[in-house]
Design a protein around this motif. Structure first.
Motif, mmCIF file in Angstrom:
data_model
loop_
_atom_site.group_PDB
_atom_site.id
_atom_site.type_symbol
_atom_site.label_atom_id
_atom_site.label_comp_id
_atom_site.label_asym_id
_atom_site.label_seq_id
_atom_site.Cartn_x
_atom_site.Cartn_y
_atom_site.Cartn_z
ATOM 1 N N GLN A 126 5.964 -12.827 12.007
ATOM 2 C CA GLN A 126 6.170 -12.308 10.661
ATOM 3 C C GLN A 126 5.047 -11.362 10.255
ATOM 4 O OE1 GLN A 126 8.918 -12.719 8.583
ATOM 5 N NE2 GLN A 126 7.824 -11.058 7.547
ATOM 6 N N ASP A 127 3.818 -11.719 10.609
ATOM 7 C CA ASP A 127 2.672 -10.839 10.297
ATOM 8 C C ASP A 127 2.825 -9.493 10.994
ATOM 9 O OD1 ASP A 127 1.570 -12.852 8.779
ATOM 10 O OD2 ASP A 127 0.169 -13.535 10.338
ATOM 11 N N MET A 128 3.300 -9.523 12.236
ATOM 12 C CA MET A 128 3.474 -8.269 12.972
ATOM 13 C C MET A 128 4.620 -7.445 12.394
ATOM 14 S SD MET A 128 2.248 -6.264 15.167
ATOM 15 C CE MET A 128 0.979 -7.413 15.759
ATOM 16 N N LEU A 129 5.703 -8.107 12.001
ATOM 17 C CA LEU A 129 6.804 -7.393 11.351
ATOM 18 C C LEU A 129 6.337 -6.717 10.071
ATOM 19 C CD1 LEU A 129 9.721 -9.952 11.838
ATOM 20 C CD2 LEU A 129 9.621 -7.633 12.795
ATOM 21 N N ASP A 130 5.465 -7.406 9.327
ATOM 22 C CA ASP A 130 4.910 -6.810 8.114
ATOM 23 C C ASP A 130 4.063 -5.579 8.446
ATOM 24 O OD1 ASP A 130 6.112 -8.783 6.599
ATOM 25 O OD2 ASP A 130 4.300 -10.026 6.440
ATOM 26 N N LEU A 131 3.254 -5.702 9.510
ATOM 27 C CA LEU A 131 2.370 -4.599 9.880
ATOM 28 C C LEU A 131 3.165 -3.353 10.263
ATOM 29 C CD1 LEU A 131 -0.536 -3.562 10.595
ATOM 30 C CD2 LEU A 131 -0.091 -4.367 12.920
ATOM 31 N N ILE A 132 4.243 -3.540 11.037
ATOM 32 C CA ILE A 132 5.024 -2.381 11.479
ATOM 33 C C ILE A 132 6.145 -2.048 10.488
ATOM 34 C CG2 ILE A 132 4.489 -2.775 13.910
ATOM 35 C CD1 ILE A 132 7.249 -4.023 14.246
ATOM 36 N N GLU A 133 6.176 -2.755 9.359
ATOM 37 C CA GLU A 133 7.084 -2.483 8.246
ATOM 38 C C GLU A 133 8.554 -2.592 8.663
ATOM 39 O OE1 GLU A 133 5.801 1.255 6.627
ATOM 40 O OE2 GLU A 133 4.044 0.350 5.664
ATOM 41 N N LEU A 134 8.867 -3.684 9.399
ATOM 42 C CA LEU A 134 10.250 -3.931 9.817
ATOM 43 C C LEU A 134 10.696 -5.351 9.462
ATOM 44 C CD1 LEU A 134 10.414 -2.238 13.360
ATOM 45 C CD2 LEU A 134 11.222 -1.319 11.178
ATOM 46 N N SER A 135 10.085 -5.964 8.468
ATOM 47 C CA SER A 135 10.437 -7.335 8.087
ATOM 48 C C SER A 135 11.903 -7.465 7.694
ATOM 49 C CB SER A 135 9.560 -7.796 6.911
ATOM 50 O OG SER A 135 8.216 -7.830 7.296
ATOM 51 N N HIS A 136 12.465 -6.396 7.163
ATOM 52 C CA HIS A 136 13.836 -6.450 6.651
ATOM 53 C C HIS A 136 14.889 -6.381 7.752
ATOM 54 C CE1 HIS A 136 12.722 -2.282 7.153
ATOM 55 N NE2 HIS A 136 13.971 -1.893 6.991
ATOM 56 N N ILE A 137 14.496 -6.095 8.991
ATOM 57 C CA ILE A 137 15.501 -5.968 10.055
ATOM 58 C C ILE A 137 15.111 -6.792 11.284
ATOM 59 C CG2 ILE A 137 16.395 -3.728 9.324
ATOM 60 C CD1 ILE A 137 14.619 -2.445 11.463
ATOM 61 N N GLY A 138 14.379 -7.867 11.071
ATOM 62 C CA GLY A 138 13.929 -8.693 12.187
ATOM 63 C C GLY A 138 15.051 -9.316 12.996
ATOM 64 N N SER A 139 16.239 -9.440 12.415
ATOM 65 C CA SER A 139 17.359 -10.088 13.117
ATOM 66 C C SER A 139 18.261 -9.100 13.856
ATOM 67 C CB SER A 139 18.202 -10.880 12.111
ATOM 68 O OG SER A 139 18.719 -10.017 11.112
#
Length: 390
Positions: A126-139
Protein backbone atom coordinates in the motif's frame (compact mmCIF):
# COMPACT_ATOMS: atom_id res chain seq x y z
CA UNK A 1 30.83 -16.64 0.44
CA UNK A 2 32.59 -13.95 2.48
CA UNK A 3 30.92 -12.07 5.29
CA UNK A 4 31.20 -8.90 3.20
CA UNK A 5 29.43 -10.57 0.29
CA UNK A 6 26.73 -11.95 2.59
CA UNK A 7 26.03 -8.45 3.85
CA UNK A 8 25.82 -7.10 0.32
CA UNK A 9 23.42 -9.82 -0.69
CA UNK A 10 21.20 -8.91 2.22
CA UNK A 11 20.99 -5.37 0.85
CA UNK A 12 22.12 -3.70 4.06
CA UNK A 13 25.31 -2.02 2.81
CA UNK A 14 25.17 1.58 1.67
CA UNK A 15 27.71 3.60 -0.21
CA UNK A 16 28.72 4.98 -3.58
CA UNK A 17 28.55 2.78 -6.64
CA UNK A 18 32.07 2.51 -8.05
CA UNK A 19 33.41 1.05 -11.26
CA UNK A 20 37.18 0.65 -11.20
CA UNK A 21 39.08 0.09 -14.47
CA UNK A 22 36.14 -1.85 -15.89
CA UNK A 23 36.57 -3.29 -19.38
CA UNK A 24 34.21 -5.50 -21.36
CA UNK A 25 35.23 -7.19 -24.59
CA UNK A 26 33.15 -9.31 -26.93
CA UNK A 27 35.75 -11.09 -29.04
CA UNK A 28 37.77 -8.38 -30.79
CA UNK A 29 35.22 -5.67 -29.96
CA UNK A 30 35.71 -3.55 -26.84
CA UNK A 31 32.32 -2.35 -25.64
CA UNK A 32 33.59 -0.66 -22.45
CA UNK A 33 37.18 0.47 -22.24
CA UNK A 34 38.94 0.88 -18.87
CA UNK A 35 36.03 2.75 -17.28
CA UNK A 36 36.51 4.25 -13.81
CA UNK A 37 33.49 5.99 -12.37
CA UNK A 38 32.00 6.92 -8.99
CA UNK A 39 28.24 7.41 -8.66
CA UNK A 40 27.43 9.07 -5.32
CA UNK A 41 24.96 7.34 -3.03
CA UNK A 42 21.46 8.81 -3.33
CA UNK A 43 22.09 10.59 -6.63
CA UNK A 44 20.21 10.46 -9.93
CA UNK A 45 22.91 9.60 -12.45
CA UNK A 46 22.53 9.30 -16.23
CA UNK A 47 24.67 7.39 -18.70
CA UNK A 48 23.99 9.20 -21.97
CA UNK A 49 25.09 8.17 -25.43
CA UNK A 50 24.13 6.87 -28.83
CA UNK A 51 23.53 3.22 -29.68
CA UNK A 52 26.68 1.14 -29.30
CA UNK A 53 28.53 3.56 -27.00
CA UNK A 54 28.73 1.05 -24.12
CA UNK A 55 26.14 2.49 -21.75
CA UNK A 56 23.83 -0.55 -21.64
CA UNK A 57 26.79 -2.93 -21.32
CA UNK A 58 27.94 -0.87 -18.34
CA UNK A 59 24.50 -1.18 -16.78
CA UNK A 60 24.45 -4.94 -17.35
CA UNK A 61 27.82 -5.30 -15.58
CA UNK A 62 26.43 -3.46 -12.56
CA UNK A 63 23.32 -5.66 -12.54
CA UNK A 64 25.32 -8.87 -12.97
CA UNK A 65 23.90 -9.78 -16.37
CA UNK A 66 27.38 -9.35 -17.88
CA UNK A 67 30.72 -10.12 -16.24
CA UNK A 68 33.57 -7.63 -16.78
CA UNK A 69 36.56 -8.80 -18.77
CA UNK A 70 38.63 -6.77 -16.32
CA UNK A 71 38.05 -4.38 -13.42
CA UNK A 72 35.79 -4.27 -10.38
CA UNK A 73 32.27 -3.12 -9.45
CA UNK A 74 31.73 -2.02 -5.84
CA UNK A 75 28.99 -0.62 -3.65
CA UNK A 76 30.60 1.14 -0.73
CA UNK A 77 33.57 -1.06 0.15
CA UNK A 78 31.83 -4.25 -0.93
CA UNK A 79 32.97 -5.90 -4.15
CA UNK A 80 29.97 -7.21 -6.15
CA UNK A 81 31.88 -7.99 -9.36
CA UNK A 82 31.38 -11.75 -9.19
CA UNK A 83 28.05 -11.88 -7.33
CA UNK A 84 25.10 -13.47 -9.07
CA UNK A 85 22.42 -10.93 -10.11
CA UNK A 86 19.84 -12.03 -7.52
CA UNK A 87 22.38 -11.63 -4.71
CA UNK A 88 23.19 -8.02 -5.54
CA UNK A 89 21.44 -5.09 -3.79
CA UNK A 90 20.48 -3.90 -7.27
CA UNK A 91 17.21 -3.96 -9.24
CA UNK A 92 16.54 -3.06 -12.88
CA UNK A 93 13.58 -1.48 -14.66
CA UNK A 94 13.56 -2.29 -18.38
CA UNK A 95 11.87 -0.57 -21.31
CA UNK A 96 9.40 -3.45 -21.78
CA UNK A 97 8.47 -3.46 -18.03
CA UNK A 98 8.11 -7.31 -17.97
CA UNK A 99 5.00 -7.26 -15.76
CA UNK A 100 3.20 -10.51 -14.98
CA UNK A 101 -0.02 -10.32 -17.01
CA UNK A 102 -1.97 -12.73 -14.77
CA UNK A 103 -1.27 -10.72 -11.58
CA UNK A 104 -2.92 -7.51 -10.45
CA UNK A 105 -0.99 -4.27 -9.93
CA UNK A 106 -0.75 -4.96 -6.20
CA UNK A 107 0.32 -8.58 -6.76
CA UNK A 108 3.00 -7.52 -9.24
CA UNK A 109 4.41 -5.10 -6.69
CA UNK A 110 4.24 -7.70 -3.91
CA UNK A 111 6.01 -10.36 -5.98
CA UNK A 112 9.54 -9.56 -4.81
CA UNK A 113 8.57 -9.47 -1.15
CA UNK A 114 6.77 -12.81 -1.34
CA UNK A 115 9.70 -14.35 -3.16
CA UNK A 116 11.90 -13.33 -0.24
CA UNK A 117 9.49 -14.97 2.20
CA UNK A 118 7.96 -11.78 3.63
CA UNK A 119 4.64 -12.78 5.20
CA UNK A 120 2.86 -9.47 5.74
CA UNK A 121 3.02 -7.55 2.45
CA UNK A 122 -0.20 -5.55 2.70
CA UNK A 123 1.20 -2.35 4.24
CA UNK A 124 4.46 -2.22 2.23
CA UNK A 125 2.47 -2.71 -0.98
CA UNK A 126 0.00 0.00 0.00
CA UNK A 127 2.86 2.39 0.80
CA UNK A 128 4.39 1.70 -2.60
CA UNK A 129 1.06 2.18 -4.38
CA UNK A 130 0.79 5.54 -2.64
CA UNK A 131 4.31 6.50 -3.70
CA UNK A 132 3.70 5.70 -7.37
CA UNK A 133 0.19 7.22 -7.14
CA UNK A 134 -1.70 4.09 -8.24
CA UNK A 135 -3.65 3.26 -5.06
CA UNK A 136 -6.93 3.59 -6.95
CA UNK A 137 -6.13 0.82 -9.46
CA UNK A 138 -4.30 -1.76 -7.35
CA UNK A 139 -6.76 -4.49 -8.38
CA UNK A 140 -6.36 -4.02 -12.13
CA UNK A 141 -4.35 -6.25 -14.46
CA UNK A 142 -1.48 -4.86 -16.59
CA UNK A 143 -3.51 -5.05 -19.82
CA UNK A 144 -5.97 -2.57 -18.29
CA UNK A 145 -3.25 0.06 -17.74
CA UNK A 146 -1.79 2.82 -19.88
CA UNK A 147 1.89 2.76 -20.78
CA UNK A 148 2.71 5.30 -18.10
CA UNK A 149 0.84 3.32 -15.45
CA UNK A 150 2.65 0.12 -16.44
CA UNK A 151 5.94 1.97 -16.11
CA UNK A 152 5.02 3.02 -12.57
CA UNK A 153 4.09 -0.53 -11.62
CA UNK A 154 7.46 -1.79 -12.89
CA UNK A 155 9.14 0.95 -10.87
CA UNK A 156 7.16 0.06 -7.73
CA UNK A 157 7.96 -3.63 -8.10
CA UNK A 158 11.69 -2.80 -8.30
CA UNK A 159 11.64 -0.28 -5.43
CA UNK A 160 9.71 -2.33 -2.89
CA UNK A 161 12.77 -4.51 -2.26
CA UNK A 162 14.68 -1.36 -1.25
CA UNK A 163 17.71 -1.94 -3.49
CA UNK A 164 20.80 0.17 -2.88
CA UNK A 165 20.93 0.95 -6.60
CA UNK A 166 18.06 1.09 -9.10
CA UNK A 167 19.06 0.69 -12.74
CA UNK A 168 16.80 2.18 -15.41
CA UNK A 169 17.42 0.88 -18.93
CA UNK A 170 15.66 3.26 -21.36
CA UNK A 171 12.52 2.99 -19.17
CA UNK A 172 10.57 5.71 -21.00
CA UNK A 173 11.43 4.69 -24.55
CA UNK A 174 8.05 3.07 -25.26
CA UNK A 175 6.01 6.12 -24.21
CA UNK A 176 4.78 8.93 -26.45
CA UNK A 177 6.41 12.35 -26.13
CA UNK A 178 3.84 14.00 -23.83
CA UNK A 179 3.66 11.04 -21.45
CA UNK A 180 7.44 10.67 -21.50
CA UNK A 181 7.85 14.23 -20.29
CA UNK A 182 5.29 13.69 -17.53
CA UNK A 183 7.10 10.54 -16.42
CA UNK A 184 10.45 12.34 -16.36
CA UNK A 185 9.05 14.62 -13.66
CA UNK A 186 7.49 11.68 -11.83
CA UNK A 187 10.69 9.62 -11.85
CA UNK A 188 12.65 12.52 -10.40
CA UNK A 189 9.99 13.05 -7.72
CA UNK A 190 10.06 9.39 -6.73
CA UNK A 191 13.87 9.28 -6.64
CA UNK A 192 13.95 12.34 -4.40
CA UNK A 193 11.38 10.81 -2.03
CA UNK A 194 13.02 7.40 -1.69
CA UNK A 195 16.60 8.73 -1.69
CA UNK A 196 18.05 5.72 -3.51
CA UNK A 197 20.77 5.78 -6.15
CA UNK A 198 19.19 5.80 -9.63
CA UNK A 199 21.37 5.01 -12.65
CA UNK A 200 19.53 5.85 -15.84
CA UNK A 201 20.69 4.73 -19.29
CA UNK A 202 19.31 6.79 -22.16
CA UNK A 203 20.09 8.14 -25.62
CA UNK A 204 17.69 11.06 -25.06
CA UNK A 205 19.59 14.22 -24.15
CA UNK A 206 16.53 16.09 -22.91
CA UNK A 207 15.56 13.14 -20.72
CA UNK A 208 19.00 13.02 -19.11
CA UNK A 209 19.14 16.78 -18.55
CA UNK A 210 15.63 16.90 -17.08
CA UNK A 211 16.17 14.22 -14.44
CA UNK A 212 19.84 13.67 -13.67
CA UNK A 213 22.01 15.37 -11.07
CA UNK A 214 25.06 14.20 -13.00
CA UNK A 215 25.47 12.99 -16.58
CA UNK A 216 28.25 10.90 -18.07
CA UNK A 217 28.38 11.30 -21.85
CA UNK A 218 29.71 8.03 -23.29
CA UNK A 219 31.42 7.53 -26.64
CA UNK A 220 33.07 4.33 -27.89
CA UNK A 221 33.19 2.72 -24.46
CA UNK A 222 34.69 5.71 -22.66
CA UNK A 223 33.34 8.72 -20.79
CA UNK A 224 33.73 11.74 -23.03
CA UNK A 225 32.75 14.20 -20.28
CA UNK A 226 31.06 14.03 -16.88
CA UNK A 227 29.29 16.79 -14.98
CA UNK A 228 26.01 18.46 -14.12
CA UNK A 229 23.56 19.08 -16.97
CA UNK A 230 24.28 22.82 -16.79
CA UNK A 231 28.05 22.37 -16.86
CA UNK A 232 27.99 19.93 -19.78
CA UNK A 233 25.70 22.18 -21.80
CA UNK A 234 27.42 25.47 -21.04
CA UNK A 235 31.00 24.19 -21.01
CA UNK A 236 31.47 21.25 -23.37
CA UNK A 237 35.09 20.11 -23.48
CA UNK A 238 35.01 18.32 -26.84
CA UNK A 239 33.29 18.70 -30.19
CA UNK A 240 31.51 15.39 -29.54
CA UNK A 241 29.81 16.74 -26.40
CA UNK A 242 29.08 20.10 -28.04
CA UNK A 243 27.35 18.40 -30.97
CA UNK A 244 25.69 15.52 -29.13
CA UNK A 245 24.28 17.42 -26.16
CA UNK A 246 22.00 19.98 -27.75
CA UNK A 247 23.08 21.98 -30.80
CA UNK A 248 26.20 24.07 -31.30
CA UNK A 249 27.58 26.37 -33.97
CA UNK A 250 31.25 25.44 -34.36
CA UNK A 251 33.53 27.85 -36.21
CA UNK A 252 37.19 26.94 -36.90
CA UNK A 253 39.94 29.50 -36.59
CA UNK A 254 43.32 30.38 -35.09
CA UNK A 255 44.09 31.91 -31.70
CA UNK A 256 46.24 35.00 -32.26
CA UNK A 257 46.70 36.26 -28.71
CA UNK A 258 44.88 37.48 -25.63
CA UNK A 259 43.25 40.80 -24.77
CA UNK A 260 41.88 42.42 -21.62
CA UNK A 261 43.17 42.41 -18.08
CA UNK A 262 45.06 39.22 -17.22
CA UNK A 263 44.34 37.85 -20.68
CA UNK A 264 40.60 37.75 -20.07
CA UNK A 265 39.77 36.84 -23.66
CA UNK A 266 41.45 34.85 -26.41
CA UNK A 267 41.41 36.67 -29.72
CA UNK A 268 40.55 34.36 -32.60
CA UNK A 269 40.72 34.86 -36.36
CA UNK A 270 38.07 32.68 -37.95
CA UNK A 271 38.77 30.98 -41.28
CA UNK A 272 36.94 33.77 -43.13
CA UNK A 273 39.13 36.44 -41.48
CA UNK A 274 36.53 37.62 -38.92
CA UNK A 275 37.99 38.49 -35.49
CA UNK A 276 36.07 37.27 -32.44
CA UNK A 277 36.75 36.89 -28.72
CA UNK A 278 36.42 33.79 -26.52
CA UNK A 279 36.64 33.85 -22.69
CA UNK A 280 40.00 32.42 -21.63
CA UNK A 281 38.23 30.60 -18.78
CA UNK A 282 36.07 28.73 -21.31
CA UNK A 283 38.83 27.85 -23.75
CA UNK A 284 39.99 24.22 -23.95
CA UNK A 285 42.20 24.68 -27.01
CA UNK A 286 45.91 23.95 -26.78
CA UNK A 287 47.98 25.84 -29.34
CA UNK A 288 46.69 28.11 -32.07
CA UNK A 289 44.16 25.75 -33.69
CA UNK A 290 40.80 26.49 -32.11
CA UNK A 291 37.12 25.87 -32.74
CA UNK A 292 34.83 28.63 -31.46
CA UNK A 293 31.50 27.28 -30.20
CA UNK A 294 28.24 29.14 -29.60
CA UNK A 295 24.84 27.67 -28.76
CA UNK A 296 22.09 28.85 -31.18
CA UNK A 297 19.98 30.49 -28.46
CA UNK A 298 22.98 32.59 -27.37
CA UNK A 299 23.08 34.28 -30.79
CA UNK A 300 21.08 37.29 -31.96
CA UNK A 301 19.98 38.27 -35.45
CA UNK A 302 19.83 41.87 -36.72
CA UNK A 303 18.67 43.70 -39.81
CA UNK A 304 21.93 45.66 -40.01
CA UNK A 305 25.28 46.18 -38.28
CA UNK A 306 23.99 49.46 -36.87
CA UNK A 307 21.61 47.52 -34.60
CA UNK A 308 24.37 45.44 -32.99
CA UNK A 309 25.22 46.55 -29.43
CA UNK A 310 28.85 47.48 -28.80
CA UNK A 311 31.29 44.83 -27.65
CA UNK A 312 29.65 41.84 -29.34
CA UNK A 313 31.17 39.35 -31.74
CA UNK A 314 29.73 39.85 -35.23
CA UNK A 315 29.33 37.64 -38.29
CA UNK A 316 28.37 39.56 -41.45
CA UNK A 317 27.07 39.52 -44.04
CA UNK A 318 24.61 36.71 -43.55
CA UNK A 319 21.75 35.31 -45.58
CA UNK A 320 18.72 33.63 -44.01
CA UNK A 321 18.25 30.24 -45.68
CA UNK A 322 15.48 28.84 -43.49
CA UNK A 323 12.97 30.21 -40.97
CA UNK A 324 11.02 27.88 -38.66
CA UNK A 325 8.38 29.11 -36.22
CA UNK A 326 8.21 26.62 -33.31
CA UNK A 327 6.03 28.49 -30.82
CA UNK A 328 8.37 29.64 -28.08
CA UNK A 329 11.06 30.59 -30.59
CA UNK A 330 11.83 31.23 -34.23
CA UNK A 331 14.72 29.12 -35.45
CA UNK A 332 16.86 30.42 -38.28
CA UNK A 333 19.53 28.94 -40.48
CA UNK A 334 21.91 31.63 -41.68
CA UNK A 335 24.68 31.30 -44.26
CA UNK A 336 27.27 33.67 -42.86
CA UNK A 337 30.42 34.82 -44.60
CA UNK A 338 32.92 31.99 -44.96
CA UNK A 339 31.01 29.57 -42.72
CA UNK A 340 28.61 26.70 -42.98
CA UNK A 341 24.99 27.40 -42.12
CA UNK A 342 24.65 28.40 -38.48
CA UNK A 343 21.61 28.14 -36.25
CA UNK A 344 20.11 31.15 -34.46
CA UNK A 345 17.19 30.61 -32.06
CA UNK A 346 15.27 33.78 -31.16
CA UNK A 347 12.60 33.92 -28.46
CA UNK A 348 9.23 34.99 -29.82
CA UNK A 349 8.74 38.26 -27.99
CA UNK A 350 7.33 40.32 -30.83
CA UNK A 351 10.64 40.91 -32.61
CA UNK A 352 10.83 41.10 -36.39
CA UNK A 353 10.78 37.75 -38.19
CA UNK A 354 13.26 37.45 -41.05
CA UNK A 355 12.19 35.44 -44.07
CA UNK A 356 14.48 33.23 -46.18
CA UNK A 357 16.54 35.33 -48.59
CA UNK A 358 16.86 38.28 -46.16
CA UNK A 359 20.33 39.71 -45.55
CA UNK A 360 21.10 39.87 -41.81
CA UNK A 361 23.87 40.27 -39.26
CA UNK A 362 24.48 37.70 -36.52
CA UNK A 363 26.06 38.57 -33.17
CA UNK A 364 26.73 37.19 -29.70
CA UNK A 365 28.20 38.34 -26.42
CA UNK A 366 31.81 37.05 -26.16
CA UNK A 367 31.06 35.64 -22.69
CA UNK A 368 28.60 33.16 -24.26
CA UNK A 369 31.13 31.40 -26.48
CA UNK A 370 33.58 28.60 -25.73
CA UNK A 371 36.80 27.37 -27.30
CA UNK A 372 37.59 23.76 -28.23
CA UNK A 373 40.76 22.09 -29.41
CA UNK A 374 40.93 22.72 -33.16
CA UNK A 375 42.61 19.38 -33.86
CA UNK A 376 39.35 17.53 -33.23
CA UNK A 377 36.81 16.41 -35.82
CA UNK A 378 34.44 19.37 -35.97
CA UNK A 379 31.52 17.05 -36.82
CA UNK A 380 32.13 14.52 -34.02
CA UNK A 381 28.89 13.66 -32.26
CA UNK A 382 26.62 15.12 -34.95
CA UNK A 383 25.95 11.75 -36.59
CA UNK A 384 25.62 10.10 -33.19
CA UNK A 385 22.98 12.70 -32.31
CA UNK A 386 21.00 11.84 -35.44
CA UNK A 387 21.33 8.11 -34.72
CA UNK A 388 20.14 8.58 -31.13
CA UNK A 389 17.13 10.58 -32.28
CA UNK A 390 16.03 7.96 -34.80
Amino acid sequence: MSKNTDTLAAGSVAGDLRLVNVTKRFGDFTAVNDLTLTIPQGSFFALLGASGCGKTTTLRMVSGLEEPTAGRVLIGEGDITRLRPYKRPVNTVFQNYALFPHLTVAENIAFGLKRRGVKDVKQPVQDMLDLIELSHIGSRKPNQLSGGQQQRVALGRALINRPRVLLLDEPLGALDLKLRRQMQIELKRIQTEVGLTFVHVTHDQEEAMTMADTIAVMNHGRIEQLGSPTDLYENPKTTFVANFLGQSNLLPGKAVGTVGGDGEHVQVTLDDGTRVLVPSARNCAVGEQIIVGVRPEKMSIHASAAEVPAGRNVLAPGLVTDTSFVGVSTQYLVKAAGSEEIGVFVQNDGAQIFRPGTEVVVSWDPSQGFGLDGRQDIDAGAEADLEAAS
